[in-house]
Design a protein around this motif. Structure first.
Motif, short mmCIF file in Angstrom:
data_model
loop_
_atom_site.label_atom_id
_atom_site.label_comp_id
_atom_site.label_asym_id
_atom_site.label_seq_id
_atom_site.Cartn_x
_atom_site.Cartn_y
_atom_site.Cartn_z
N GLY A 170 0.80 -1.23 0.00
CA GLY A 170 0.00 0.00 0.00
C GLY A 170 0.82 1.27 0.00
N VAL A 171 2.13 1.19 -0.24
CA VAL A 171 3.00 2.38 -0.21
C VAL A 171 3.78 2.43 -1.52
CG1 VAL A 171 4.82 3.61 1.01
CG2 VAL A 171 3.23 2.16 2.29
N ASP A 172 3.36 3.30 -2.43
CA ASP A 172 4.02 3.39 -3.73
C ASP A 172 5.35 4.14 -3.66
OD1 ASP A 172 2.03 1.99 -5.10
OD2 ASP A 172 0.83 3.80 -5.37
N SER A 173 5.49 5.04 -2.67
CA SER A 173 6.67 5.90 -2.63
C SER A 173 7.93 5.17 -2.21
CB SER A 173 6.42 7.08 -1.68
OG SER A 173 6.10 6.61 -0.38
N CYS A 174 7.80 4.01 -1.55
CA CYS A 174 8.95 3.24 -1.10
C CYS A 174 9.13 2.02 -1.97
CB CYS A 174 8.80 2.83 0.37
SG CYS A 174 10.23 1.96 1.04
N VAL A 175 10.29 1.89 -2.59
CA VAL A 175 10.53 0.77 -3.51
C VAL A 175 11.39 -0.30 -2.86
CG1 VAL A 175 10.26 2.18 -5.57
CG2 VAL A 175 12.52 1.99 -4.51
N SER A 176 11.40 -0.34 -1.54
CA SER A 176 12.20 -1.32 -0.81
C SER A 176 11.95 -2.73 -1.33
CB SER A 176 11.86 -1.26 0.68
OG SER A 176 12.60 -2.22 1.40
N ARG A 177 13.05 -3.46 -1.57
CA ARG A 177 12.92 -4.83 -2.08
C ARG A 177 14.20 -5.59 -1.79
NH1 ARG A 177 13.72 -4.58 -8.60
NH2 ARG A 177 14.09 -6.77 -8.21
N LEU A 178 14.05 -6.89 -1.64
CA LEU A 178 15.22 -7.75 -1.52
C LEU A 178 15.79 -8.03 -2.91
CD1 LEU A 178 14.05 -10.41 1.10
CD2 LEU A 178 15.19 -8.23 1.50
N ARG A 179 17.11 -7.94 -3.02
CA ARG A 179 17.76 -8.21 -4.30
C ARG A 179 18.76 -9.35 -4.15
NH1 ARG A 179 17.93 -2.30 -4.39
NH2 ARG A 179 16.51 -1.53 -5.98
N GLU A 180 19.01 -10.04 -5.23
CA GLU A 180 20.00 -11.11 -5.21
C GLU A 180 21.40 -10.53 -5.02
OE1 GLU A 180 17.57 -10.79 -7.34
OE2 GLU A 180 16.42 -12.68 -7.25
N VAL A 181 22.24 -11.25 -4.35
CA VAL A 181 23.59 -10.78 -4.06
C VAL A 181 24.37 -10.51 -5.35
CG1 VAL A 181 24.61 -13.09 -3.90
CG2 VAL A 181 25.61 -11.20 -2.61
N GLU A 182 24.07 -11.26 -6.40
CA GLU A 182 24.78 -11.08 -7.67
C GLU A 182 24.57 -9.68 -8.25
OE1 GLU A 182 24.26 -15.29 -6.81
OE2 GLU A 182 22.81 -13.64 -6.98
N LEU A 183 23.39 -9.09 -7.98
CA LEU A 183 23.13 -7.74 -8.51
C LEU A 183 24.05 -6.72 -7.87
CD1 LEU A 183 19.23 -7.75 -8.72
CD2 LEU A 183 20.86 -7.91 -10.59
N TYR A 184 24.32 -6.88 -6.57
CA TYR A 184 25.22 -5.93 -5.90
C TYR A 184 26.66 -6.13 -6.37
CZ TYR A 184 21.36 -4.56 -2.91
OH TYR A 184 20.16 -4.07 -2.45
N LEU A 185 27.05 -7.35 -6.64
CA LEU A 185 28.38 -7.58 -7.17
C LEU A 185 28.54 -6.89 -8.53
CD1 LEU A 185 28.80 -11.36 -6.26
CD2 LEU A 185 30.11 -9.45 -5.30
N GLN A 186 27.49 -6.94 -9.34
CA GLN A 186 27.55 -6.28 -10.65
C GLN A 186 27.56 -4.77 -10.48
OE1 GLN A 186 27.81 -7.84 -13.78
NE2 GLN A 186 28.30 -5.73 -14.33
N MET A 187 26.78 -4.26 -9.55
CA MET A 187 26.77 -2.81 -9.29
C MET A 187 28.16 -2.32 -8.88
SD MET A 187 23.23 -2.02 -7.25
CE MET A 187 21.61 -2.37 -7.95
N LEU A 188 28.82 -3.09 -8.02
CA LEU A 188 30.16 -2.70 -7.57
C LEU A 188 31.15 -2.69 -8.74
CD1 LEU A 188 30.26 -4.68 -4.22
CD2 LEU A 188 30.39 -2.19 -4.46
N GLN A 189 31.04 -3.67 -9.61
CA GLN A 189 31.91 -3.70 -10.80
C GLN A 189 31.63 -2.48 -11.68
OE1 GLN A 189 32.59 -7.45 -12.96
NE2 GLN A 189 31.96 -6.38 -14.82
#
Length: 337
Positions: free
Chosen positions: A295-314
């Motif tokens: 019921g809260v559109d303004s917050c996009v909080s979500r669990l992400r796979e660890v691989e996505l953060y590794l790619q972001m860091l790269q």
């Protein structure tokens, strides 16, 4: 545990009663008694805690149906039944039931029974009750207090890697570091650390209150006010930590924050990410928060796979990207060359 859709739905439908059983067992001290080295009999449990044996047997049946205790019963005599908790039950009950009071601060009941309207866009959580980013001092204090209550598993995840992360006289910037509780606890465990919390200016008083409570000096626990959505991250730090921060924002914002960390850190500087990464178990543990955020559109909080953060860091330019395990949560760390 439930082994069929029907059994699972029975448990879900009776969820409030299941929570009542677990909370009562925790408050009565039953879970502690059930975690002994050997199974304990119904007769011993009833005598120790002053409970009616026949009624206690039924409560233990409820715990057994939830898969939380095991029972061995050689005869039909109730008193002879012996019970043992599954490993970690009491700790898990404290972690989950202890957070229930914090959850009451969120107006989740505004959604109950109206999910159809919510999904059609006809009903939402009011911005006056919860908005993101947080707007009022009351919302801010309530949110940061609830975050501080969930620090034990974070500390448990950091400890196995302390010698590697906090070498010598290290300056740490805890980005989005709440009321400073994590920084204070780390400083208490590692006196050579000098940690600053980077957070919205409105949280300064919360961090100062934490510093006073822990008996620390401003050089041990400092505060830098700012808005990481609009300002560059401050320089002069050896390590930057993002603890339960990145998942609250879009992937684009998370990527921008990691690029900002790379720009602010010196050569050899390290970034540390501690999140509840997306796994089936974590999805289950996150159920309440996920339900509320429907019921809260303004917050996009979500669990992400660890691989996505590794790619972001790269993509941000970091090297030596690693996943560190050994606690309740994984850590992701990387170094700027």
């Amino acid at each position: 545990m439930a082994e069929s859709p029907r059994a699972l739905l029975h448990l879900l439908y009776n969820g409030a009663r299941a929570v009542d059983v677990v909370e009562a067992s925790l408050q009565l001290g039953l879970l502690e008694s059930l975690e002994g080295p050997a199974p304990v009999s119904l007769a011993e449990l009833a005598a120790k805690h002053g409970l009616v044996p026949g009624r206690l047997y039924k409560l233990l049946d409820c715990l057994e149906s939830l898969g939380l205790v095991t029972r061995v019963q050689d005869t039909d005599a109730l008193a002879s039944a012996r019970y043992h908790a599954v490993p970690g039950l009491r700790e898990a009950a404290i972690a989950v039931a202890g957070r229930e009071k914090d959850r009451e601060k969120f107006p989740w009941r505004a959604l109950h029974g109206r999910l159809g309207d919510v999904l059609r866009g006809q009903h939402s959580i009011s911005p006056d009750d919860f908005d993101w980013p947080l707007r009022t001092q009351e919302q801010l204090e309530g949110f940061e207090t609830s975050m501080a209550a969930g620090l034990p598993p974070i500390l448990e995840s950091l400890r196995p890697h302390s010698a590697r992360l906090w070498k010598g006289d290290v300056r740490v910037l805890d980005v989005g570091g709440g009321d400073g509780s994590l920084a204070a606890l780390l400083t208490r465990e590692h006196p050579t650390l000098r940690t600053d919390v980077y957070n919205l200016p409105a949280t300064r008083a919360l961090v100062e209150r934490t510093r006073e409570r822990f008996g620390l000096t401003p050089s041990q626990l400092g505060f830098v006010g700012g808005d990481f959505l609009t300002e560059p991250l401050p320089q002069g730090y050896d390590v930057m930590t993002f603890v339960r921060v990145l998942h609250d924002w879009s992937a684009q914002t998370a990527q921008s924050l990691l690029k900002a960390a790379w720009a602010a850190l010196p050569s050899g500087g390290r970034v540390v990410i501690c999140e509840e990464f997306r796994t089936p178990e974590r999805l289950a543990a996150q159920f309440f928060w996920t339900y509320f955020l429907i019921g809260v559109d303004s917050c996009v909080s979500r669990l992400r796979e660890v691989e996505l953060y590794l790619q972001m860091l790269q993509d941000a330019g970091f090297h030596e990207r690693e996943v560190l395990r050994g606690g309740p949560f994984e850590l992701v760390t990387a170094v700027k060359r």
